[in-house]
Design a protein around this motif. Structure first.
Motif, PDB file in Angstrom:
ATOM      1  N   ASN A   2       0.803  -1.232   0.000  1.00  0.00           N
ATOM      2  CA  ASN A   2       0.000   0.000   0.000  1.00  0.00           C
ATOM      3  C   ASN A   2       0.827   1.269   0.000  1.00  0.00           C
ATOM      4  O   ASN A   2       0.545   2.213  -0.736  1.00  0.00           O
ATOM      5  CB  ASN A   2      -0.924   0.009   1.227  1.00  0.00           C
ATOM      6  CG  ASN A   2      -2.287  -0.512   0.823  1.00  0.00           C
ATOM      7  OD1 ASN A   2      -2.578  -0.561  -0.377  1.00  0.00           O
ATOM      8  ND2 ASN A   2      -3.081  -0.914   1.804  1.00  0.00           N
ATOM      9  N   THR A  49       1.016   3.916  -3.035  1.00  0.00           N
ATOM     10  CA  THR A  49       0.646   5.319  -2.859  1.00  0.00           C
ATOM     11  C   THR A  49       1.768   6.220  -3.374  1.00  0.00           C
ATOM     12  O   THR A  49       1.512   7.188  -4.098  1.00  0.00           O
ATOM     13  CB  THR A  49       0.400   5.610  -1.348  1.00  0.00           C
ATOM     14  OG1 THR A  49      -0.481   4.621  -0.868  1.00  0.00           O
ATOM     15  CG2 THR A  49      -0.164   6.988  -1.120  1.00  0.00           C
ATOM     16  N   GLN A  93      -8.876  -1.550  -7.918  1.00  0.00           N
ATOM     17  CA  GLN A  93      -9.138  -0.920  -6.621  1.00  0.00           C
ATOM     18  C   GLN A  93      -8.698   0.527  -6.685  1.00  0.00           C
ATOM     19  O   GLN A  93      -7.501   0.808  -6.609  1.00  0.00           O
ATOM     20  CB  GLN A  93      -8.320  -1.608  -5.543  1.00  0.00           C
ATOM     21  CG  GLN A  93      -8.781  -3.000  -5.207  1.00  0.00           C
ATOM     22  CD  GLN A  93      -7.773  -3.640  -4.285  1.00  0.00           C
ATOM     23  OE1 GLN A  93      -6.621  -3.860  -4.663  1.00  0.00           O
ATOM     24  NE2 GLN A  93      -8.209  -3.916  -3.077  1.00  0.00           N
ATOM     25  N   LEU A  94      -9.633   1.386  -6.845  1.00  0.00           N
ATOM     26  CA  LEU A  94      -9.297   2.808  -6.889  1.00  0.00           C
ATOM     27  C   LEU A  94      -9.236   3.309  -5.446  1.00  0.00           C
ATOM     28  O   LEU A  94     -10.234   3.270  -4.721  1.00  0.00           O
ATOM     29  CB  LEU A  94     -10.376   3.545  -7.688  1.00  0.00           C
ATOM     30  CG  LEU A  94     -10.100   4.976  -8.029  1.00  0.00           C
ATOM     31  CD1 LEU A  94      -8.814   5.113  -8.840  1.00  0.00           C
ATOM     32  CD2 LEU A  94     -11.259   5.545  -8.829  1.00  0.00           C
ATOM     33  N   ARG A  95      -8.039   3.755  -5.052  1.00  0.00           N
ATOM     34  CA  ARG A  95      -7.902   4.242  -3.672  1.00  0.00           C
ATOM     35  C   ARG A  95      -8.692   5.533  -3.516  1.00  0.00           C
ATOM     36  O   ARG A  95      -8.669   6.387  -4.398  1.00  0.00           O
ATOM     37  CB  ARG A  95      -6.424   4.526  -3.360  1.00  0.00           C
ATOM     38  CG  ARG A  95      -5.607   3.294  -3.075  1.00  0.00           C
ATOM     39  CD  ARG A  95      -4.208   3.683  -2.616  1.00  0.00           C
ATOM     40  NE  ARG A  95      -3.536   4.552  -3.557  1.00  0.00           N
ATOM     41  CZ  ARG A  95      -3.191   5.804  -3.306  1.00  0.00           C
ATOM     42  NH1 ARG A  95      -3.462   6.343  -2.132  1.00  0.00           N
ATOM     43  NH2 ARG A  95      -2.574   6.522  -4.214  1.00  0.00           N
ATOM     44  N   LYS A  96      -9.354   5.666  -2.376  1.00  0.00           N
ATOM     45  CA  LYS A  96     -10.176   6.862  -2.122  1.00  0.00           C
ATOM     46  C   LYS A  96      -9.319   8.116  -2.217  1.00  0.00           C
ATOM     47  O   LYS A  96      -9.714   9.120  -2.819  1.00  0.00           O
ATOM     48  CB  LYS A  96     -10.803   6.771  -0.712  1.00  0.00           C
ATOM     49  CG  LYS A  96     -12.127   6.057  -0.698  1.00  0.00           C
ATOM     50  CD  LYS A  96     -13.281   7.082  -0.832  1.00  0.00           C
ATOM     51  CE  LYS A  96     -14.607   6.431  -1.204  1.00  0.00           C
ATOM     52  NZ  LYS A  96     -14.803   6.174  -2.601  1.00  0.00           N
ATOM     53  N   GLU A  97      -8.049   8.020  -1.645  1.00  0.00           N
ATOM     54  CA  GLU A  97      -7.168   9.200  -1.612  1.00  0.00           C
ATOM     55  C   GLU A  97      -6.725   9.620  -3.003  1.00  0.00           C
ATOM     56  O   GLU A  97      -6.311  10.758  -3.218  1.00  0.00           O
ATOM     57  CB  GLU A  97      -5.890   8.944  -0.782  1.00  0.00           C
ATOM     58  CG  GLU A  97      -6.086   8.312   0.573  1.00  0.00           C
ATOM     59  CD  GLU A  97      -6.231   6.817   0.483  1.00  0.00           C
ATOM     60  OE1 GLU A  97      -5.214   6.134   0.379  1.00  0.00           O
ATOM     61  OE2 GLU A  97      -7.391   6.318   0.508  1.00  0.00           O
ATOM     62  N   GLU A 143      -8.628   9.540  -5.751  1.00  0.00           N
ATOM     63  CA  GLU A 143      -9.722  10.127  -6.537  1.00  0.00           C
ATOM     64  C   GLU A 143      -9.595  11.634  -6.751  1.00  0.00           C
ATOM     65  O   GLU A 143      -9.729  12.106  -7.877  1.00  0.00           O
ATOM     66  CB  GLU A 143     -11.071   9.783  -5.904  1.00  0.00           C
ATOM     67  CG  GLU A 143     -11.467   8.354  -6.221  1.00  0.00           C
ATOM     68  CD  GLU A 143     -12.861   8.007  -5.723  1.00  0.00           C
ATOM     69  OE1 GLU A 143     -13.724   8.912  -5.716  1.00  0.00           O
ATOM     70  OE2 GLU A 143     -13.070   6.841  -5.333  1.00  0.00           O
ATOM     71  N   PRO A 144      -9.275  12.432  -5.688  1.00  0.00           N
ATOM     72  CA  PRO A 144      -9.198  13.890  -5.911  1.00  0.00           C
ATOM     73  C   PRO A 144      -8.068  14.283  -6.869  1.00  0.00           C
ATOM     74  O   PRO A 144      -8.097  15.370  -7.435  1.00  0.00           O
ATOM     75  CB  PRO A 144      -8.914  14.455  -4.510  1.00  0.00           C
ATOM     76  CG  PRO A 144      -9.076  13.350  -3.563  1.00  0.00           C
ATOM     77  CD  PRO A 144      -9.067  12.067  -4.292  1.00  0.00           C
ATOM     78  N   LYS A 190     -15.809   4.650 -16.557  1.00  0.00           N
ATOM     79  CA  LYS A 190     -16.203   3.274 -16.215  1.00  0.00           C
ATOM     80  C   LYS A 190     -16.520   2.528 -17.509  1.00  0.00           C
ATOM     81  O   LYS A 190     -17.284   3.000 -18.342  1.00  0.00           O
ATOM     82  CB  LYS A 190     -17.433   3.301 -15.287  1.00  0.00           C
ATOM     83  CG  LYS A 190     -17.843   1.918 -14.816  1.00  0.00           C
ATOM     84  CD  LYS A 190     -18.806   2.042 -13.646  1.00  0.00           C
ATOM     85  CE  LYS A 190     -19.483   0.764 -13.255  1.00  0.00           C
ATOM     86  NZ  LYS A 190     -18.730  -0.402 -13.110  1.00  0.00           N
TER      87      LYS A 190
END
Ligand SMILES: Nc1ncnc2c1ncn2[C@@H]1O[C@H](COP(=O)(O)OP(=O)(O)OP(=O)(O)O)[C@@H](O)[C@H]1O
Length: 536
Positions: free
Chosen positions: A493, A497, A517-521, A523-524, A531
């Motif tokens: 991980n 990152t 797996q798109l990491r939440k962090e 996305e911005p 999709k």
């Protein structure tokens, strides 16, 4: 590409080999004539003449033996030159192939072309061309020598030669088909052996290593059957033509005997004419067999030329990537039966960052391959800076794009060359890339640092290390568009990152990431998430 083009490419060397073969046959004829004269003078009890011709014979055979040594050595050298040239030609064609054309066959097949098939070309092609020259020279010198004894002998030799020459042609079709089948069998064998050997790991873990033995034996038997079939047909041809040749030689011997009884030739002639007639018929047999074997080599060259050796002429030119990649109504299927992508439209702006998400099997990798210019049989439009991919030389598109594979490939070369791929890059830049991609630890662990030779396909590295290396390769290539197919999936991980942040924070890079797996962090940091939906 064919056999004669290869010979012509090295014409001076081949002329030298041919001249040597002809000279050797000439000396052989002198030796045989000297032997006949020695016998004739023995019968006449002329000691001086007898000794003179024996000396000539000895000198002729000494030269003959020496020339065999020189010829074998030089011939092998010339054949190696031609082999390298054929390999270069195949490699050129492979290097110029489209991605799809290249992948119509696998690497084992191409290896077999460059090894097994070239061996067959050497044996049945080049060596037979030299044998042909040898036989023709032998036939000519022996014919001259026969005519020197009596004109009727050469007349008989010509008529009988036609018979010997015609015999092997009964086998031409069968030999050509068997030769092709044999090379295809060898190709399949290499393919099957590579497949089973590369499957060592799963078989080992399932305690099924015995399959390596049984499958190797089964594949080997299959290839052996084809080789045996070729040998059987070739053997039948040799036996038949040799039988005809021996009959013809016996006929000439009987004819010379009759000429001796008629006191038209000397006793030494019996020995010599048998010798020369033998050379003529063996030469004719050999010539005929060689011509058939040489002809049987052409289907092998035809296989190589299935690959293109030219580039499509582009009608547009792309120098730099300045604006966007765009897809309009794009559809694609690997075959007619099933469409994988249907009517896709999307835009990738320069320096923006994107993620492609979707269910497994929905076609994300396929779309990335199309964007990279690897797959070309799509419908719809694919543009880069307003230029249609179809109008471009795709190498210009590849000049802009770096594709980070799901399955990174590591060459059996130094770590440095694995990153730079022989391209010169300043040491400071390389240090920076190593630092950015987190490879410093690996470099300090390896015995020779950057110059350590890595094992075949990185078998001495972890999945994460391999991904870092191919990422470093991309950064050192200075490409501006990064297409990443799960390129960070093998990293932990924290490392993942770090690498994703490195790529998304570089304002000079355009990045498209395929990810499960798109990491939440993350996305911005992305400009857009596309999709992809599966079509079945
Ligand atoms: N070379 C190929 N020949 C034929 N079918 C193929 C080929 N490559 C992929 N496919 C099929 O195309 C479909 C889409 O595959 P693709 O690898 O593009 O999906 P994906 O969305 O990237 O999947 P994943 O997330 O599992 O990697 C799958 O059904 C796959 O079986």
């Amino acid at each position: 590409m064919n056999l004669y083009e290869c010979l012509r490419q090295f014409l001076p060397q081949n002329l030298f080999v041919s001249a040597f073969i002809i000279l050797r046959d000439f000396v052989l004829m002198i030796g045989a004539l000297a032997s006949a004269n020695a016998l004739t003078n023995l019968v006449k009890r002329d000691f001086d003449q007898f000794m003179f011709w024996i000396l000539v014979e000895i000198l002729a055979y000494i030269f003959y033996c020496y020339s065999l040594y020189i010829q074998d050595f030089y011939t092998s050298k010339v054949i190696q030159l031609m082999d390298t040239s054929i390999r270069q030609n195949i490699a050129n064609r492979l290097a110029q192939s489209s991605y799809e054309k290249y992948h119509e066959k696998n690497e084992a097949v191409y290896s077999s072309w460059m090894t097994n098939d070239i061996n067959t070309i050497n044996q049945n092609g080049f060596n037979n061309v030299y044998d042909l020259i040898d036989n023709l020279a032998n036939i000519s010198f022996s014919a001259i020598a026969l005519a020197y004894y009596h004109f009727s002998l050469i007349l008989s030799a010509i008529i009988l030669s036609a018979l010997v020459l015609a015999t092997p042609h009964i086998f031409t079709k069968k030999i050509t088909a068997a030769s092709l089948s044999m090379t295809q069998g060898n190709e399949k064998l290499t393919n099957q052996l590579t497949d089973i050997l590369e499957g060592f790991n799963p078989l080992y873990m399932l305690n099924l290593s015995r399959l390596i033995v049984s499958k190797t034996v089964a594949s080997s038997k299959e290839a052996a059957a084809k080789n045996n079939h070729y040998a059987r047909i070739y053997g039948s041809m040799s036996a038949t033509t040799n039988a005809v040749s021996v009959m013809c030689q016996t006929f000439i011997m009987i004819q010379t005997g009759l000429l001796v009884f008629a006191k038209l030739v000397t006793i030494g002639a019996v020995n010599a004419t048998q010798n020369f007639a033998g050379s003529i018929f063996a030469g004719i047999t050999g010539t005929s067999e060689s011509l058939i074997a040489i002809k049987a080599v052409q289907p092998i060259f035809d296989k190589f030329t299935q690959l293109p050796d030219f580039h499509k002429q582009p009608t547009a030119e792309l120098n730099h990537f300045n604006q966007q990649l765009s897809i309009h109504n794009l559809s694609f299927g690997y075959d007619h039966r099933r469409e994988i992508l249907k009517q896709i439209s999307l835009t990738i702006e320069k320096n923006h960052k994107y993620a492609l998400i979707g269910d497994s099997g929905s076609g994300k990798t396929t779309l990335l391959n199309i964007l990279a210019g690897k797959l070309t049989s799509y419908t719809g439009e694919l543009m880069i800076d307003g230029l249609n991919y179809r109008d471009l030389d795709l190498s210009q598109v590849r000049e802009q794009i770096y594709y980070l594979d799901q399955d990174p490939y590591i060459f059996n070369d130094s770590l440095r060359n694995n990153i730079t791929l022989d391209d010169h890059i300043h040491n400071l830049d390389l240090d920076k890339i190593i630092d950015q991609t987190g490879l410093s630890k690996l470099v300090s662990r390896l015995p020779d640092g950057l110059d350590t030779i890595l094992q075949y396909n990185g078998s001495d590295l972890s999945g994460g290390e391999k991904q870092r290396i191919v990422l470093a390769r991309g950064l050192s290539s200075k490409r501006k568009i990064f297409l990443i197919d799960e390129g960070t999936s093998a990293l932990d991980n924290r490392s993942r990152t770090e690498i994703e942040d490195l790529l998304t924070s570089d304002s000079q890079l355009t990045v498209v990431m395929v990810t499960h797996q798109l990491r939440k962090e993350l996305e911005p940091k992305l400009d857009r998430i596309y999709k992809i939906t599966a079509h079945s």
